[in-house]
Design an enzyme around this catalytic site. Sequence first.
Site, PDB file in Angstrom:
ATOM      1  N   GLU A 246       0.827  -1.206   0.000  1.00 21.21           N
ATOM      2  CA  GLU A 246       0.000   0.000   0.000  1.00 21.21           C
ATOM      3  C   GLU A 246       0.863   1.258   0.000  1.00 21.21           C
ATOM      4  O   GLU A 246       1.761   1.404   0.829  1.00 21.21           O
ATOM      5  CB  GLU A 246      -0.852  -0.032   1.291  1.00 21.21           C
ATOM      6  N   ASN A 410      -6.725  11.667  -4.690  1.00 22.29           N
ATOM      7  CA  ASN A 410      -7.027  11.872  -3.263  1.00 22.29           C
ATOM      8  C   ASN A 410      -5.895  12.636  -2.608  1.00 22.29           C
ATOM      9  O   ASN A 410      -4.762  12.561  -3.084  1.00 22.29           O
ATOM     10  CB  ASN A 410      -7.148  10.516  -2.552  1.00 22.29           C
TER      11      ASN A 410
HETATM   12  P1  NAD Z   1       1.777   7.648  -8.755  1.00 26.95           P
HETATM   13  O1  NAD Z   1       2.726   8.498  -8.046  1.00 26.95           O
HETATM   14  O2  NAD Z   1       2.133   6.239  -9.055  1.00 26.95           O
HETATM   15  O3  NAD Z   1       1.418   8.337 -10.163  1.00 26.95           O
HETATM   16  C1  NAD Z   1       1.141   9.694 -10.342  1.00 26.95           C
HETATM   17  C2  NAD Z   1       1.316  10.006 -11.802  1.00 26.95           C
HETATM   18  O4  NAD Z   1       0.892  11.340 -12.041  1.00 26.95           O
HETATM   19  C3  NAD Z   1       2.752   9.897 -12.295  1.00 26.95           C
HETATM   20  O5  NAD Z   1       2.771   9.229 -13.536  1.00 26.95           O
HETATM   21  C4  NAD Z   1       3.149  11.347 -12.522  1.00 26.95           C
HETATM   22  O6  NAD Z   1       4.069  11.482 -13.579  1.00 26.95           O
HETATM   23  C5  NAD Z   1       1.825  11.950 -12.914  1.00 26.95           C
HETATM   24  N1  NAD Z   1       1.799  13.400 -12.770  1.00 26.95           N
HETATM   25  C6  NAD Z   1       2.393  14.173 -11.839  1.00 26.95           C
HETATM   26  N2  NAD Z   1       2.154  15.466 -12.110  1.00 26.95           N
HETATM   27  C7  NAD Z   1       1.412  15.504 -13.226  1.00 26.95           C
HETATM   28  C8  NAD Z   1       0.853  16.549 -13.995  1.00 26.95           C
HETATM   29  N3  NAD Z   1       1.013  17.818 -13.658  1.00 26.95           N
HETATM   30  N4  NAD Z   1       0.145  16.222 -15.082  1.00 26.95           N
HETATM   31  C9  NAD Z   1      -0.026  14.943 -15.432  1.00 26.95           C
HETATM   32  N5  NAD Z   1       0.457  13.907 -14.733  1.00 26.95           N
HETATM   33  C10 NAD Z   1       1.173  14.196 -13.646  1.00 26.95           C
HETATM   34  O7  NAD Z   1       0.435   7.699  -7.952  1.00 26.95           O
HETATM   35  P2  NAD Z   1      -0.851   6.767  -8.133  1.00 26.95           P
HETATM   36  O8  NAD Z   1      -0.808   5.621  -7.204  1.00 26.95           O
HETATM   37  O9  NAD Z   1      -1.043   6.474  -9.560  1.00 26.95           O
HETATM   38  O10 NAD Z   1      -1.976   7.725  -7.578  1.00 26.95           O
HETATM   39  C11 NAD Z   1      -2.274   8.926  -8.247  1.00 26.95           C
HETATM   40  C12 NAD Z   1      -3.459   9.592  -7.575  1.00 26.95           C
HETATM   41  O11 NAD Z   1      -4.585   8.739  -7.692  1.00 26.95           O
HETATM   42  C13 NAD Z   1      -3.267   9.866  -6.082  1.00 26.95           C
HETATM   43  O12 NAD Z   1      -3.803  11.142  -5.795  1.00 26.95           O
HETATM   44  C14 NAD Z   1      -4.080   8.818  -5.418  1.00 26.95           C
HETATM   45  O13 NAD Z   1      -4.620   9.264  -4.192  1.00 26.95           O
HETATM   46  C15 NAD Z   1      -5.190   8.616  -6.420  1.00 26.95           C
HETATM   47  N6  NAD Z   1      -5.801   7.301  -6.273  1.00 26.95           N
HETATM   48  C16 NAD Z   1      -7.134   7.247  -6.033  1.00 26.95           C
HETATM   49  C17 NAD Z   1      -7.751   6.053  -5.847  1.00 26.95           C
HETATM   50  C18 NAD Z   1      -9.224   6.041  -5.592  1.00 26.95           C
HETATM   51  O14 NAD Z   1      -9.863   7.014  -5.708  1.00 26.95           O
HETATM   52  N7  NAD Z   1      -9.830   4.964  -5.245  1.00 26.95           N
HETATM   53  C19 NAD Z   1      -7.028   4.887  -5.881  1.00 26.95           C
HETATM   54  C20 NAD Z   1      -5.649   4.940  -6.130  1.00 26.95           C
HETATM   55  C21 NAD Z   1      -5.050   6.168  -6.345  1.00 26.95           C
END
Ligand code: NAD
Length: 553
Positions: A246, A410
């Site tokens: 996680e 989130n």
């Molecule tokens: P991560 O760090 O693996 O990926 C984030 C991605 O966003 C990376 O590829 C990064 O390059 C990109 N990024 C950063 N700045 C950017 C910009 N200005 N424009 C476009 N892309 C950009 O994180 P993750 O695990 O993929 O999670 C991303 C988001 O999704 C988090 O906010 C997380 O809370 C959310 N999330 C929500 C849920 C849910 O709602 N159930 C589940 C998982 C993740």
Amino acid sequence: MTDIATSKTHAAKFSNGMHYLHDPALNKGTAFTEEEREALNLRGLLPPGIQTLEEQVMRVMGNYNRKTSDLEKYIFLVALQDRNQTLFYRVVMDHLETMMPIIYTPTVGLACQEYAHIFRRPRGVFIAAKNKGRFSDILRNWPDRDVRIIVVTDGERILGLGDLGVAGMGIPSGKLSLYTACAGIHPAGCLPVTIDVGTNNVDMLHDPLYFGMRHPRIRGEAYDEIIDEFVLAVQENFPNALIQFEDFGNTNAFRLLNKYRDRVCTFNDDIQGTASMSLAGLYSALRITGKTLAAQKILFLGAGEAGTGIADLIVTAMIHDEGLSLTDARRRCWFADSKGLVVKSREKLASHKLPYAHDHEYHPYFMDVVRALKPTAIIGVSGQPGTFTGPVLSAMAEYNERPIVFALSNPTSRSECTAKEAYVWTKGRAVFASGSPFEPVTLDGKTFVPGQGNNAYIFPGVGLGVISCGAKRVTNDMFLAAAKTLAAEVSEADLNRGSIYPPLKRVREVSWKIAVAVAEIVFDQGLAAIPRPDDLPEFIQSKMYEPVYPVYA
Ligand code: NAD
């Protein structure tokens, strides 16, 4: 002197029932009956009136409602969990819709940021790099021996908040509370773990109250050795445990999933649970748009764990259900990351992005990407608030009768757009879901109740299915089955008010059905440790914990 005093205290403690009051798993507080007070020597140690669990819930809610901030509510609930586990779960389960945003996102994010400042009692196990070589001994210190689910983080990517180091502990412990509240996993089977490999968060490193390891994150081989030792220590101590990874940073998350998924019983919720939840949302959205999955062009903003995890499962579904080839299915998923559209001509793309790097003209700005691709759906998983701008949303409404807009980042402060923005800019035509909850929105006399794409619809049920039959592995087919089961629980009435998920208050029943669907796959794929029960739904039901007080006398 001290020794005598200490031993006297211990003797006294165990000759009466005081430890029943101090152990949250045993405590009934004012609900201890006359007989129990007599038998456990508790008479006089509690006010004389005896209360029911329902009366206790009433008292707790009175106190809860007096708290003036969400963080205070969080602290209050965690303190209750530390005092009286049964009462905590009764309260949370009876008020899940109001309490989920407190014990999990968004408030848990704030609680993690403030962790070192609001700390009262530890919960879970801390595996610190400095204790390398002793992880198995450390796990042996955990008092419950029949651990079934471990949620572990290294704190590198907490929600959309980034590296919080050891303060990420709020996430495993919050998530395990949801396992219990949403799917009835017994609390004694739940173990939160934080692996402390340091932090690169400068604010934390400079905070005098920070209590993690004060050095930059360990990387490379040394990091892998730590994770290896941890996984081995789990096998030694808790051979029946499912390990849920996680909030690891994405350079590690994909690697670790690929390394361990065929060796131990494990999954990564950020990748696979999110994928399942999002695919379920898409299935529901398609009931509104009347289109097939194969007819979609899905554009992701953010190409990390969530985004590529979702795309991979969508691709699996397109292949399984609609007969597309792998290449054709992948062509329907597009990504924009921090540098713009992910295309073949870009150099040094991370390996998880390569399958989706199509031959196309490169565009650095998201608005231009949207104009160039004219997607049917945009899915925000970037952690970047405000990136689904008015022009982006109105362009989506121009290209689609019912544009699909999922702003999943989130906590709420990171959402790509608000529910109101999505509805206003698309004149109420968006099929919208968000990662954190939004209040209903009224537009031109119609009220929309936006669905929350909450992983809590998926992981508790998957976990319940997996541990109930002692699955040796967790496979992608289980997440596909979970998505279909969840989508089937969305009623026409839900869809009519704009919700593409069932109401959260149904989550226990939904989790049970998901667990049954997952268990079917466990048995079909020959991964179970037990013979198939005659009545699988009934068998799963019998494994679900209910917060009711034990009877001691
Ligand atoms: P991560 O760090 O693996 O990926 C984030 C991605 O966003 C990376 O590829 C990064 O390059 C990109 N990024 C950063 N700045 C950017 C910009 N200005 N424009 C476009 N892309 C950009 O994180 P993750 O695990 O993929 O999670 C991303 C988001 O999704 C988090 O906010 C997380 O809370 C959310 N999330 C929500 C849920 C849910 O709602 N159930 C589940 C998982 C993740």
